[in-house]
Design a protein around this motif. Structure first.
Motif, PDB file in Angstrom:
ATOM      1  N   GLN A  43      50.522  36.717  49.240  1.00  0.00           N
ATOM      2  CA  GLN A  43      50.923  35.864  48.119  1.00  0.00           C
ATOM      3  C   GLN A  43      49.770  34.952  47.705  1.00  0.00           C
ATOM      4  O   GLN A  43      49.542  34.737  46.506  1.00  0.00           O
ATOM      5  CB  GLN A  43      52.142  35.023  48.504  1.00  0.00           C
ATOM      6  N   ALA A  44      49.038  34.437  48.665  1.00  0.00           N
ATOM      7  CA  ALA A  44      47.897  33.562  48.350  1.00  0.00           C
ATOM      8  C   ALA A  44      46.803  34.342  47.615  1.00  0.00           C
ATOM      9  O   ALA A  44      46.216  33.837  46.661  1.00  0.00           O
ATOM     10  CB  ALA A  44      47.344  32.931  49.620  1.00  0.00           C
ATOM     11  N   HIS A  45      46.535  35.563  48.052  1.00  0.00           N
ATOM     12  CA  HIS A  45      45.545  36.385  47.339  1.00  0.00           C
ATOM     13  C   HIS A  45      46.018  36.635  45.911  1.00  0.00           C
ATOM     14  O   HIS A  45      45.229  36.547  44.968  1.00  0.00           O
ATOM     15  CB  HIS A  45      45.323  37.719  48.062  1.00  0.00           C
ATOM     16  N   ALA A  46      47.292  36.945  45.760  1.00  0.00           N
ATOM     17  CA  ALA A  46      47.840  37.211  44.418  1.00  0.00           C
ATOM     18  C   ALA A  46      47.744  35.967  43.537  1.00  0.00           C
ATOM     19  O   ALA A  46      47.369  36.064  42.358  1.00  0.00           O
ATOM     20  CB  ALA A  46      49.290  37.676  44.533  1.00  0.00           C
ATOM     21  N   ARG A  47      48.070  34.798  44.098  1.00  0.00           N
ATOM     22  CA  ARG A  47      47.963  33.546  43.314  1.00  0.00           C
ATOM     23  C   ARG A  47      46.522  33.308  42.873  1.00  0.00           C
ATOM     24  O   ARG A  47      46.258  32.905  41.746  1.00  0.00           O
ATOM     25  CB  ARG A  47      48.460  32.354  44.146  1.00  0.00           C
ATOM     26  N   TYR A  48      45.577  33.556  43.786  1.00  0.00           N
ATOM     27  CA  TYR A  48      44.172  33.372  43.438  1.00  0.00           C
ATOM     28  C   TYR A  48      43.773  34.324  42.309  1.00  0.00           C
ATOM     29  O   TYR A  48      43.131  33.928  41.339  1.00  0.00           O
ATOM     30  CB  TYR A  48      43.268  33.584  44.652  1.00  0.00           C
ATOM     31  N   LEU A  49      44.148  35.588  42.439  1.00  0.00           N
ATOM     32  CA  LEU A  49      43.808  36.569  41.409  1.00  0.00           C
ATOM     33  C   LEU A  49      44.467  36.220  40.077  1.00  0.00           C
ATOM     34  O   LEU A  49      43.851  36.368  39.014  1.00  0.00           O
ATOM     35  CB  LEU A  49      44.212  37.973  41.864  1.00  0.00           C
ATOM     36  N   GLN A  50      45.698  35.754  40.142  1.00  0.00           N
ATOM     37  CA  GLN A  50      46.415  35.374  38.927  1.00  0.00           C
ATOM     38  C   GLN A  50      45.713  34.199  38.238  1.00  0.00           C
ATOM     39  O   GLN A  50      45.576  34.172  37.017  1.00  0.00           O
ATOM     40  CB  GLN A  50      47.842  34.997  39.304  1.00  0.00           C
ATOM     41  N   ALA A  51      45.235  33.248  39.019  1.00  0.00           N
ATOM     42  CA  ALA A  51      44.560  32.069  38.476  1.00  0.00           C
ATOM     43  C   ALA A  51      43.120  32.360  38.057  1.00  0.00           C
ATOM     44  O   ALA A  51      42.526  31.590  37.301  1.00  0.00           O
ATOM     45  CB  ALA A  51      44.562  30.937  39.512  1.00  0.00           C
ATOM     46  N   ASN A  52      42.548  33.468  38.534  1.00  0.00           N
ATOM     47  CA  ASN A  52      41.161  33.842  38.236  1.00  0.00           C
ATOM     48  C   ASN A  52      41.125  35.279  37.724  1.00  0.00           C
ATOM     49  O   ASN A  52      40.811  36.206  38.473  1.00  0.00           O
ATOM     50  CB  ASN A  52      40.299  33.703  39.496  1.00  0.00           C
ATOM     51  N   PRO A  53      41.429  35.478  36.455  1.00  0.00           N
ATOM     52  CA  PRO A  53      41.563  36.831  35.909  1.00  0.00           C
ATOM     53  C   PRO A  53      40.307  37.697  36.007  1.00  0.00           C
ATOM     54  O   PRO A  53      40.402  38.924  35.962  1.00  0.00           O
ATOM     55  CB  PRO A  53      41.941  36.613  34.440  1.00  0.00           C
ATOM     56  N   LYS A  54      39.139  37.088  36.154  1.00  0.00           N
ATOM     57  CA  LYS A  54      37.910  37.879  36.276  1.00  0.00           C
ATOM     58  C   LYS A  54      37.644  38.329  37.703  1.00  0.00           C
ATOM     59  O   LYS A  54      36.764  39.158  37.942  1.00  0.00           O
ATOM     60  CB  LYS A  54      36.714  37.080  35.753  1.00  0.00           C
ATOM     61  N   ALA A  55      38.370  37.774  38.665  1.00  0.00           N
ATOM     62  CA  ALA A  55      38.184  38.154  40.069  1.00  0.00           C
ATOM     63  C   ALA A  55      38.706  39.570  40.283  1.00  0.00           C
ATOM     64  O   ALA A  55      39.689  39.995  39.673  1.00  0.00           O
ATOM     65  CB  ALA A  55      38.909  37.174  40.980  1.00  0.00           C
ATOM     66  N   ARG A  56      38.033  40.304  41.146  1.00  0.00           N
ATOM     67  CA  ARG A  56      38.418  41.688  41.473  1.00  0.00           C
ATOM     68  C   ARG A  56      38.388  41.854  42.986  1.00  0.00           C
ATOM     69  O   ARG A  56      37.499  41.322  43.667  1.00  0.00           O
ATOM     70  CB  ARG A  56      37.443  42.696  40.863  1.00  0.00           C
ATOM     71  N   VAL A  57      39.344  42.631  43.498  1.00  0.00           N
ATOM     72  CA  VAL A  57      39.358  42.942  44.922  1.00  0.00           C
ATOM     73  C   VAL A  57      39.416  44.447  45.124  1.00  0.00           C
ATOM     74  O   VAL A  57      39.924  45.190  44.287  1.00  0.00           O
ATOM     75  CB  VAL A  57      40.537  42.279  45.680  1.00  0.00           C
ATOM     76  N   ARG A  58      38.870  44.859  46.246  1.00  0.00           N
ATOM     77  CA  ARG A  58      38.960  46.254  46.684  1.00  0.00           C
ATOM     78  C   ARG A  58      39.746  46.224  47.995  1.00  0.00           C
ATOM     79  O   ARG A  58      39.409  45.479  48.908  1.00  0.00           O
ATOM     80  CB  ARG A  58      37.557  46.820  46.907  1.00  0.00           C
ATOM     81  N   ILE A  59      40.786  47.021  48.066  1.00  0.00           N
ATOM     82  CA  ILE A  59      41.567  47.115  49.294  1.00  0.00           C
ATOM     83  C   ILE A  59      41.048  48.330  50.050  1.00  0.00           C
ATOM     84  O   ILE A  59      41.107  49.453  49.551  1.00  0.00           O
ATOM     85  CB  ILE A  59      43.078  47.287  49.009  1.00  0.00           C
ATOM     86  N   GLU A  60      40.513  48.092  51.247  1.00  0.00           N
ATOM     87  CA  GLU A  60      39.957  49.164  52.071  1.00  0.00           C
ATOM     88  C   GLU A  60      40.921  49.491  53.196  1.00  0.00           C
ATOM     89  O   GLU A  60      41.143  48.671  54.092  1.00  0.00           O
ATOM     90  CB  GLU A  60      38.599  48.752  52.650  1.00  0.00           C
ATOM     91  N   GLY A  61      41.512  50.676  53.128  1.00  0.00           N
ATOM     92  CA  GLY A  61      42.459  51.110  54.149  1.00  0.00           C
ATOM     93  C   GLY A  61      41.730  51.752  55.318  1.00  0.00           C
ATOM     94  O   GLY A  61      40.787  52.523  55.126  1.00  0.00           O
TER      95      GLY A  61
END
Length: 187
Positions: free
Chosen positions: A99-117
């Motif tokens: 949820q914290a990662h999602a809130r950060y991404l929502q507040a920072n639309p230019k931020a990008r993450v890669r999920i590495e499984g």
């Protein structure tokens, strides 16, 4: 919980290198450096028990039962979601972090993450590659479900190719069954 010597060896080596580089004439004596010029190392970084008086004095020091920090920056340093054997379901303990990662991404639309499984070494390379992708997809869906844009989250499966621990035991396998949230672009 004590950290095995093999896991603390890199930290010990780093501490020794840093202490060898410290000179009393170049660095003012303060609370982090002793009078002899030696760098003080938090016992938690060496896998040793942390006395109560030091438990909250060092940012980033971990205590076995420490709860997840709820501040945005503190949570963004917690980027691994761990899975049970042969599973892709996200355990409830990781929801506040996601949820914290999602809130950060929502507040920072230019931020990008890669999920590495990732997967442990058991199973074929092909199976572990697919399992890593399914784990990454589970984390992606959770982050998007908590409000991040789907354009901000991409997936990558590493299968068994990038273990955190290289042992052939339950401790290593547990550490390697994970998905990592990697920030590619921030702000």
């Amino acid at each position: 919980m004590r950290v095995p010597f093999s896991r603390s060896l890199p930290l010990i080596a780093t501490a020794l290198i840093l202490s060898a580089c410290v000179s009393t004439k170049d660095v003012p004596v303060n609370k982090h450096i002793s009078q002899s010029g030696q760098l003080k190392v938090h016992p938690g970084l060496l896998g040793m028990p942390v006395p109560a008086e030091l438990a909250d004095t060092m940012p980033g020091a971990t205590v076995a039962e420490a709860p997840i920090k709820m501040d945005e920056v503190g949570l963004r340093t917690q980027r691994s979601v761990y899975f049970d054997l042969d599973a892709t379901a996200i355990r409830a303990e990781f929801n506040p972090m996601l949820q914290a990662h999602a809130r950060y991404l929502q507040a920072n639309p230019k931020a990008r993450v890669r999920i590495e499984g990732n997967a442990d070494e058991r199973g074929s390379a092909e199976y572990n590659q697919r399992l890593g992708m399914r784990r990454a997809e589970s984390v992606r869906q959770a982050i998007i479900g908590h409000g991040a844009s789907d354009k901000q989250v991409v997936l990558k499966s590493l299968g068994e190719s990038r273990p955190k621990l290289k042992g052939h035991d339950e401790e290593s396998w547990t550490e390697n069954r994970r998905a990592d949230v990697v920030y590619e672009k921030e702000n």
